[in-house]
Design an enzyme around this catalytic site. Sequence first.
Site: not given
Ligand SMILES: [Zn+2]
Length: 365
Positions: A94, A268, A306, A308, A311, A337
Amino acid sequence: MTAIKYELIKTCKQTGARLGRVTTPHGSFETPVFMPVGTLATVKTMAPEELKDLGANIILSNTYHLWLRPGEDIVEEAGGLHQFMNWDGSILTDSGGFQVFSLSDMRKIEEEGVHFRNHLSGEKLFLSPEGAMQIQNSLGSDIMMAFDECPPYPATYDYMKSSVERTSRWAERCLEAHQKPEQQGLFGIVQGGEYEELRKQSAQDLLSLDFPGYAIGGLSVGEPKDVMNRVLEFTTPLLPNEKPRYLMGVGSPDSLVDGAIRGVDMFDCVLPTRIARNGTCMTSNGRLVVRNAKYARDFTPLDENCDCYTCRNYTKAYIRHLIKTNETLGIRLTTYHNLYFLVKLMSDVREAIREDRLGDFRDHF
Ligand SMILES: [Zn+2]
């Protein structure tokens, strides 16, 4: 030769959302995209390999913070921001303007730039369009942002009008001061608050300067959600089809989908990483505060839907225990996560655009 290329792959027949591809000197990524925020040249608690692993191709870093610490000269001496932080993907910085206007209460805006006090030490500082370009040139980000004024919400029409005009004059100075247009793309920022006429004026001024991309600034500054959506509805059509559009500071899951539907390509926000650090998780069932006592014996993952790393391997009970005992692994797992959740959400959004069903996706979301 410009540093940033945008290719519009497809427009969703149901919503008008755009599926595209942005190419920078550090690779390419599909849009709509969510960019994790690494304020001080680090996405807090995440190593670059973990960011890659969760699917991030571009991150954002803050000019103001890096200017103060460690100083852009040190980053430049290290070989630039990519080298300094060991991130070989794309980086957007930025301009520092937003922090000058939001962190500092002792500020004075002049045509030349802004006088304000360092939020850490109280020391007097000055930032101008030329200064913001010099710092970002030294940092070596792939995408730089023009130095703009980000007025608070609400602001009067008259104030906003003079602010928009100054931001346009500053944008022209930024373009002139930018030293490396072949290596770093500079985006202009459309301001104008909630006023359609001023957004039009701002877009017209900036389009005449022919930036390689455009941001929509001055949203997510406290206005109600319907105001943001209305402003997007009349602002994105003002922007050229063949260039990327970036909505600054927006990162709640529903706002990302709403923004994509209204033709935004890049987003963002500090939200996913910030809330992760106090144990709040974004899930397919809404927000989950894993600190809560009811999870003490919950041996299921944060989000059943999820896949990920967090998880797949850890339970709510364990993560709650880590966070309650201030173990740093706890906030690493929630950060991982939450970032994965938004990166995956945008990948689902892109899939829905590809199949012309983003409207249905929004209804079920
Ligand atoms: Zn997750």
